[in-house]
Design an enzyme around this catalytic site. Sequence first.
Site, mmCIF file in Angstrom:
data_model
loop_
_atom_site.group_PDB
_atom_site.id
_atom_site.type_symbol
_atom_site.label_atom_id
_atom_site.label_comp_id
_atom_site.label_asym_id
_atom_site.label_seq_id
_atom_site.Cartn_x
_atom_site.Cartn_y
_atom_site.Cartn_z
ATOM 1 N N ASP A 1 0.846 -1.194 0.000
ATOM 2 C CA ASP A 1 0.000 0.000 0.000
ATOM 3 C C ASP A 1 0.882 1.244 0.000
ATOM 4 O O ASP A 1 1.886 1.305 0.710
ATOM 5 C CB ASP A 1 -0.918 -0.007 1.227
ATOM 6 C CG ASP A 1 -2.063 0.986 1.093
ATOM 7 O OD1 ASP A 1 -3.222 0.540 0.962
ATOM 8 O OD2 ASP A 1 -1.801 2.217 1.116
ATOM 9 N N ASN B 1 -13.026 -3.488 2.522
ATOM 10 C CA ASN B 1 -13.982 -2.400 2.679
ATOM 11 C C ASN B 1 -14.957 -2.418 1.512
ATOM 12 O O ASN B 1 -14.564 -2.678 0.371
ATOM 13 C CB ASN B 1 -13.250 -1.049 2.720
ATOM 14 C CG ASN B 1 -12.330 -0.934 3.928
ATOM 15 O OD1 ASN B 1 -12.640 -1.431 5.001
ATOM 16 N ND2 ASN B 1 -11.188 -0.285 3.755
ATOM 17 N N GLU C 1 -12.423 3.381 -0.855
ATOM 18 C CA GLU C 1 -12.055 4.591 -1.604
ATOM 19 C C GLU C 1 -11.739 4.299 -3.062
ATOM 20 O O GLU C 1 -11.878 5.165 -3.908
ATOM 21 C CB GLU C 1 -10.838 5.267 -0.952
ATOM 22 C CG GLU C 1 -11.202 5.948 0.356
ATOM 23 C CD GLU C 1 -10.015 6.617 1.019
ATOM 24 O OE1 GLU C 1 -8.893 6.504 0.489
ATOM 25 O OE2 GLU C 1 -10.231 7.229 2.059
ATOM 26 N N HIS D 1 -10.497 -5.042 -3.243
ATOM 27 C CA HIS D 1 -9.138 -5.278 -2.731
ATOM 28 C C HIS D 1 -9.192 -5.713 -1.278
ATOM 29 O O HIS D 1 -10.048 -5.280 -0.514
ATOM 30 C CB HIS D 1 -8.261 -4.041 -2.901
ATOM 31 C CG HIS D 1 -8.860 -2.781 -2.355
ATOM 32 N ND1 HIS D 1 -9.818 -2.063 -3.040
ATOM 33 C CD2 HIS D 1 -8.655 -2.124 -1.192
ATOM 34 C CE1 HIS D 1 -10.166 -1.008 -2.320
ATOM 35 N NE2 HIS D 1 -9.486 -1.027 -1.190
ATOM 36 N N MET D 2 -8.254 -6.549 -0.950
ATOM 37 C CA MET D 2 -8.115 -7.072 0.403
ATOM 38 C C MET D 2 -6.899 -6.385 1.023
ATOM 39 O O MET D 2 -5.841 -6.318 0.394
ATOM 40 C CB MET D 2 -7.882 -8.575 0.262
ATOM 41 C CG MET D 2 -7.791 -9.376 1.489
ATOM 42 S SD MET D 2 -7.473 -11.111 0.983
ATOM 43 C CE MET D 2 -9.120 -11.754 0.956
ATOM 44 N N HIS D 3 -7.063 -5.837 2.228
ATOM 45 C CA HIS D 3 -5.919 -5.279 2.956
ATOM 46 C C HIS D 3 -5.358 -6.382 3.856
ATOM 47 O O HIS D 3 -6.115 -6.993 4.625
ATOM 48 C CB HIS D 3 -6.348 -4.123 3.875
ATOM 49 C CG HIS D 3 -6.906 -2.926 3.169
ATOM 50 N ND1 HIS D 3 -6.189 -1.767 2.995
ATOM 51 C CD2 HIS D 3 -8.120 -2.696 2.614
ATOM 52 C CE1 HIS D 3 -6.935 -0.868 2.368
ATOM 53 N NE2 HIS D 3 -8.121 -1.411 2.129
HETATM 54 P P1 AMP Z 1 -9.833 1.452 0.520
HETATM 55 O O1 AMP Z 1 -10.020 2.619 1.434
HETATM 56 O O2 AMP Z 1 -10.222 0.148 1.157
HETATM 57 O O3 AMP Z 1 -10.492 1.665 -0.825
HETATM 58 O O4 AMP Z 1 -8.271 1.346 0.294
HETATM 59 C C1 AMP Z 1 -7.609 1.868 -0.816
HETATM 60 C C2 AMP Z 1 -6.143 1.750 -0.538
HETATM 61 O O5 AMP Z 1 -5.436 1.905 -1.750
HETATM 62 C C3 AMP Z 1 -5.600 2.805 0.442
HETATM 63 O O6 AMP Z 1 -5.043 2.155 1.570
HETATM 64 C C4 AMP Z 1 -4.567 3.554 -0.395
HETATM 65 O O7 AMP Z 1 -3.449 3.961 0.361
HETATM 66 C C5 AMP Z 1 -4.206 2.515 -1.455
HETATM 67 N N1 AMP Z 1 -3.665 3.040 -2.679
HETATM 68 C C6 AMP Z 1 -4.172 4.018 -3.476
HETATM 69 N N2 AMP Z 1 -3.404 4.218 -4.564
HETATM 70 C C7 AMP Z 1 -2.367 3.332 -4.459
HETATM 71 C C8 AMP Z 1 -1.225 3.041 -5.257
HETATM 72 N N3 AMP Z 1 -0.980 3.691 -6.404
HETATM 73 N N4 AMP Z 1 -0.377 2.072 -4.845
HETATM 74 C C9 AMP Z 1 -0.603 1.407 -3.695
HETATM 75 N N5 AMP Z 1 -1.675 1.625 -2.907
HETATM 76 C C10 AMP Z 1 -2.547 2.575 -3.265
#
Ligand code: AMP
Length: 114
Positions: free
Chosen positions: A31, A88, A96, A101-103
């Site tokens: 991330d 999320n 967002e 995607h899985m964190h």
């Molecule tokens: P979410 O809030 O679950 O949609 O998480 C989106 C995640 O994507 C966030 O933790 C961001 O920091 C991450 N993110 C956004 N753009 C990038 C990128 N270019 N490379 C890596 N992570 C990203």
Amino acid sequence: MKNNNIFEKIIKKTIPSDIVYQDEILTAFKDIKPIAPTHILIIPNIFISCANEINKENCYILGHMFYISTIVAKKEKIDQDGYRIIINCNKNGGQEINYLHMHLLGGKKLGKMC
Ligand code: AMP
């Protein structure tokens, strides 16, 4: 919610990213704004917008995402102390990026869920 293009570009390697694992089904990368010492995103290589779009045809991808998250957790040496996996979904879930995607979070003791 932001456009999914950024994740598609990461999969195709047309923008720089820190990919830690990739196969024919998914891509795992660091991330860009980590909220834990280990913060990895695991995404399907085919576009699925959010958890609401998981269905009978594509749900095998989720099983693979969970399986590979355990492989990556071992590789990152967070498996023994433990980790958290989060998906999320939409506005209230805090999604967002409009791309499923899985964190994978670890490397420290994580706080309560919300
Ligand atoms: P979410 O809030 O679950 O949609 O998480 C989106 C995640 O994507 C966030 O933790 C961001 O920091 C991450 N993110 C956004 N753009 C990038 C990128 N270019 N490379 C890596 N992570 C990203």
